[in-house]
Write a protein that holds these residues in place. Sequence first.
Motif, PDB file in Angstrom:
ATOM      1  N   PRO A  24      12.753   4.782 -12.851  1.00  0.00           N
ATOM      2  CA  PRO A  24      12.574   3.373 -12.494  1.00  0.00           C
ATOM      3  C   PRO A  24      13.256   2.463 -13.515  1.00  0.00           C
ATOM      4  O   PRO A  24      13.369   2.812 -14.695  1.00  0.00           O
ATOM      5  N   THR A  25      13.694   1.307 -13.049  1.00  0.00           N
ATOM      6  CA  THR A  25      14.369   0.339 -13.903  1.00  0.00           C
ATOM      7  C   THR A  25      13.548  -0.941 -13.953  1.00  0.00           C
ATOM      8  O   THR A  25      12.530  -1.085 -13.280  1.00  0.00           O
TER       9      THR A  25
ATOM     10  N   ASP B 104       0.826  -1.208   0.000  1.00  0.00           N
ATOM     11  CA  ASP B 104       0.000   0.000   0.000  1.00  0.00           C
ATOM     12  C   ASP B 104       0.860   1.257   0.000  1.00  0.00           C
ATOM     13  O   ASP B 104       0.553   2.243  -0.693  1.00  0.00           O
ATOM     14  N   ALA B 105       1.947   1.243   0.787  1.00  0.00           N
ATOM     15  CA  ALA B 105       2.797   2.433   0.883  1.00  0.00           C
ATOM     16  C   ALA B 105       3.478   2.736  -0.444  1.00  0.00           C
ATOM     17  O   ALA B 105       3.532   3.895  -0.889  1.00  0.00           O
ATOM     18  N   VAL B 106       4.017   1.715  -1.089  1.00  0.00           N
ATOM     19  CA  VAL B 106       4.720   1.942  -2.352  1.00  0.00           C
ATOM     20  C   VAL B 106       3.739   2.295  -3.465  1.00  0.00           C
ATOM     21  O   VAL B 106       4.017   3.166  -4.305  1.00  0.00           O
ATOM     22  N   LEU B 107       2.583   1.643  -3.488  1.00  0.00           N
ATOM     23  CA  LEU B 107       1.575   2.011  -4.484  1.00  0.00           C
ATOM     24  C   LEU B 107       1.171   3.482  -4.347  1.00  0.00           C
ATOM     25  O   LEU B 107       0.992   4.193  -5.341  1.00  0.00           O
ATOM     26  N   ALA B 108       1.050   3.947  -3.111  1.00  0.00           N
ATOM     27  CA  ALA B 108       0.623   5.335  -2.887  1.00  0.00           C
ATOM     28  C   ALA B 108       1.694   6.336  -3.290  1.00  0.00           C
ATOM     29  O   ALA B 108       1.373   7.413  -3.824  1.00  0.00           O
ATOM     30  N   ALA B 109       2.954   6.006  -3.059  1.00  0.00           N
ATOM     31  CA  ALA B 109       4.027   6.989  -3.241  1.00  0.00           C
ATOM     32  C   ALA B 109       4.798   6.854  -4.544  1.00  0.00           C
ATOM     33  O   ALA B 109       5.365   7.846  -5.023  1.00  0.00           O
ATOM     34  N   HIS B 110       4.843   5.668  -5.126  1.00  0.00           N
ATOM     35  CA  HIS B 110       5.718   5.432  -6.276  1.00  0.00           C
ATOM     36  C   HIS B 110       4.977   5.057  -7.555  1.00  0.00           C
ATOM     37  O   HIS B 110       5.612   4.875  -8.598  1.00  0.00           O
ATOM     38  N   VAL B 111       3.653   4.902  -7.497  1.00  0.00           N
ATOM     39  CA  VAL B 111       2.883   4.458  -8.661  1.00  0.00           C
ATOM     40  C   VAL B 111       1.820   5.503  -8.982  1.00  0.00           C
ATOM     41  O   VAL B 111       1.139   5.995  -8.082  1.00  0.00           O
ATOM     42  N   ARG B 112       1.689   5.832 -10.262  1.00  0.00           N
ATOM     43  CA  ARG B 112       0.659   6.766 -10.716  1.00  0.00           C
ATOM     44  C   ARG B 112      -0.102   6.132 -11.874  1.00  0.00           C
ATOM     45  O   ARG B 112       0.493   5.694 -12.855  1.00  0.00           O
ATOM     46  N   ASP B 113      -1.418   6.091 -11.751  1.00  0.00           N
ATOM     47  CA  ASP B 113      -2.278   5.545 -12.811  1.00  0.00           C
ATOM     48  C   ASP B 113      -1.830   4.153 -13.234  1.00  0.00           C
ATOM     49  O   ASP B 113      -1.875   3.794 -14.416  1.00  0.00           O
ATOM     50  N   GLY B 114      -1.367   3.367 -12.255  1.00  0.00           N
ATOM     51  CA  GLY B 114      -0.971   2.000 -12.530  1.00  0.00           C
ATOM     52  C   GLY B 114       0.450   1.828 -12.997  1.00  0.00           C
ATOM     53  O   GLY B 114       0.898   0.691 -13.206  1.00  0.00           O
TER      54      GLY B 114
END
Length: 611
Positions: A410-411, A383-393
């Motif tokens: 990102p790599t 949940d934390a990484v999805l919220a902070a590091h992912v946008r629109d999937g």
Amino acid sequence: MSDNRLGSAVSPYLRQHADNPVDWREWGPDAFAEARARDVPVLVSVGYATCHWCHVMARESFSDPEVAELLRRDFVAVKVDREERPDVDASLMASASAFTQQLGWPLTAFTTGDAQVFFAGTYYPPVPVGQVGSFRQVLAAVLDAWRERRHEVDANATAIAAAIRQGAEAEATARGGGADGGDEPRLPTVDAIRAVTTQLAASEDTTYGGFGGAPKFPSTPLLEFLADVAADGDDAARALLERSLHAIRSTELTDADGGVFRYATKRDWSVPHYERMLYDNAGLLAVADAEQARGIADFLRDTLRRDDGAFVAAQDSESTMDGRRVEGEWYRLPLDQRGRFDPPPLDDQVLTGWNGLAIRGLAIAGSRHGDDEMLALARGAADAVLAAHVRDGHVVVRSSTPRGASSAAPTVEDVGLFAEGLLELALVTGDVTLAEQARTIVDDGLAGRFTVDPVLAGAGTATGEQPQTAMRSGTVALASAAVTLAALTGDDAYRDAAARLVADRASTGTERPLGHADALGVALALGRPSREVVVVASDPVDPMRAVRRDARRPGTVVARVTPDQADQWAEAGFELFAGRGALDPAGYVCHDRVCALPARRAEDLHAQLVG
């Protein structure tokens, strides 16, 4: 006056050098443009925040005003955090291998203004030691070559860059096999893969356990490969795995709090190199027994976990005790005495890929050992990484700290490891939203939607991800996630893509398994018939749901869902779940998505699995 520009850096490693008298620049086009304008070479120093010898070289050389003046006058000095920019590190390491086989960090590379390496090494002492020259002597020799033998410098740089480019093109060709009517990827046979365990057994240290001599590493991808072969029915591989794990958990490599150190400096696993990395501990979770996994999970929870649920990268080997900066002494104290001193500091980067590895390990261990807290830790990190590091999937951030998000792109490591972790957690919890996120991320990865570092692109030295010995490869993780998606969706294009990604690495791995063991594991799964197991039960303690603990083997995907979740998966396009929500409880054993009659009791499901 110092013109050090690291004070605003996001990376904790770069910020450690912000008060050096050296005129450090961050990696980027501006630094190399400055070098071209001044016609001077570039020193690129690569390390990471918990690297002991990086700390040593910083104290000995980069804090020396006279060294700083030499660098200010005759070089452009660039600092790189290998965790923040693994693509840059991989490229420079590939170049450095032309000069030394003793690779490691700190990495000390010298490049032209076009970012092509012409000389490289690792740690250099402040005074000569044996055959190793001092850092000042190295600087003088490099500068002499730059001024007096420039044609040799340029020739070296051009030749090394050409070799790297050729290697990268060969790997890209191998990955592309089978596309657009090209050659089909050639995976090694199952027998060839299983035979690798004979090689590994021959290299086992039968006295102290593990593989090879000193220094001795846990080598988690190798251990997971053994687990895969053991699950495929190889008792010798299982025994070798258990001996190796016993050596890790019963020696100094494992700390009293359950966390595992990066490596041991002695063959008998004594005198650890005391830094503790998220990736080592996360990788071990996937293969550890219940007690060992519990200790590692406790370490992740108590030491590396942030308040938002994400995990930071590492804990340092050094700490300050009684006013002295010392290595390892805090760890040598009994647990009940450590509270008297500040613990070693943390590398506070949250890395998308490394968190994916932790999510995967916690999900596997939590399911295997029936530990709901491990699953909760995995969900918190997801949940934390999805919220902070992912946008629109889409993964848009590789690294962040409390100071913000890094500009480093990102790599494949971030895409592959995070997607694989999300899928593993989705299969355990039944949450289709995690699987949908993973599918989008995998599609991005397979489409090659990565930003190549502009400096490496200009130099022609972008290597792509290199095979690794310490942690699971992002490329391999992407392939593994694609195999899982093929089973869940019925789209065999995912399976074909996975074969292209690992075929060349796995073929190499049959001869040289170190660095390719993870690819061998995925190739073994691809070599076995696809088997899918769906357990549908609304009761969380229904014995049917425990099947995941003993059904994991190469080529098998196991999902646990409630009836409502089964319908949600089907609606989201995961065809394996179509019609599976009608019976509760029920277990379905399928081969290439053709399913036997549903089992209604745990013992009947078990009989289908072993039949």
